[in-house]
Design a protein around this motif. Structure first.
Motif: not given
Length: 291
Positions: A95-121
């Motif tokens: 999980t994370d504690v960041c103040s923005t969520k779109t940028s975090v989700v996009q970063a995960a998508q860029a690295v993993f191809g899709a947001v891992p199912v076990n990552f909870v923003p």
């Protein structure tokens, strides 16, 4: 709840997560990870008892960790995902504690191809003008809102685990869409910080010639408090969410222009109505807090 909690970043938020988790007995071991140049801060966190041990080697920090909390500035998240990718464990909850969520989700998508199912923003609506692990407190999140922004593919078990974790340390948890989160927080957090930075910057330049701050009253102290926040962190937040913040700045400028017009034209009734509406709107906000 967890055998090993790994914190990537041990500052105000990460340190407070650690203190709260320890106070509530939610994990047997808490470890911190940071770059070699952050070793002094990590050592200080260990000395204060915030973490049990620290590592500058990510693989060692992640070993046997069943929960990983990314508590870094939002601007560093993309790089952290790249570092995590070779070690990503499907059995671990992230999980994370960041103040923005779109940028975090996009970063995960860029690295993993899709947001891992076990990552909870997630995003705790809590903080302080002070920063660093020495400002961390176990009650920072108590009776504060915590927003989780699950995705369609988020593992329900991981979502439940993170929700129970935050509730156990005293947070009031809400679920929200990623984009809606960024829209709401731009208005209620990001814009107010920019206004405080702008006002204090304006008056700071005047103070150099006219000693304005010497005569500032309590109202200025209350309004300007958040201008003491970490500039690096807020630079990252504003860059990450500028698509939501810029329209709000424009709307705020329009409101100021309207008030300026009322003053120029001595429209006292309109000014009074503006002030009255704002006072009543704030009272509604205070009533919601009490509820």
């Amino acid at each position: 709840m967890f055998a090993r909690l790994c914190l990537i970043g041990v500052g105000l938020i990460g340190g407070s997560v650690a203190k709260a988790a320890r106070q509530q007995g939610l994990c047997r071991e808490i470890v911190g990870y940071g770059r070699a140049q952050d070793a002094a801060n990590l050592q200080r966190a260990q000395q204060l008892g915030v973490i049990d041990s620290y590592f500058t080697d990510l693989g060692a920090a992640l070993s046997a960790a069943d929960c990983v909390v990314i508590a870094s500035p939002v601007g560093a998240v993309s790089g952290i995902f790249k570092q995590l990718q070779p070690y990503w464990n499907p059995q671990t909850v992230y999980t994370d504690v960041c103040s923005t969520k779109t940028s975090v989700v996009q970063a995960a998508q860029a690295v993993f191809g899709a947001v891992p199912v076990n990552f909870v923003p997630a995003h705790p609506i809590a903080g302080a003008e002070c920063s660093g692990v020495e400002a961390a407190t176990a009650d920072l999140f108590r009776q504060r809102r915590l927003i989780i922004t699950p995705l369609d593919n988020t593992d329900p078990r991981c979502l439940d685990t993170i929700q129970r974790f935050w509730e156990a340390i005293g947070s009031s948890v809400s679920l929200m869409g990623v984009e809606h989160h960024d829209t709401v927080l731009a208005a209620t957090s990001h814009l107010p910080h920019l206004l405080a930075f702008a006002l204090v910057g304006l008056l700071g330049h005047k103070d150099e010639q006219r000693e304005i701050f010497k005569y500032a009253a309590g109202g200025f102290k209350d309004f300007s408090r958040i201008a003491s926040s970490d500039p690096t962190m807020w630079l990252d937040i504003c860059q990450a969410n500028k698509q939501e913040i810029i329209p709000l700045i424009q709307q705020y400028q329009a409101e100021l222009a309207k008030i300026e017009h009322y003053l120029h034209t001595d429209q006292t009734e309109q000014l009074f109505a503006t002030f009255t509406y704002a006072r009543n709107a704030r009272q509604r906000y205070l009533d919601q807090l009490e509820d």
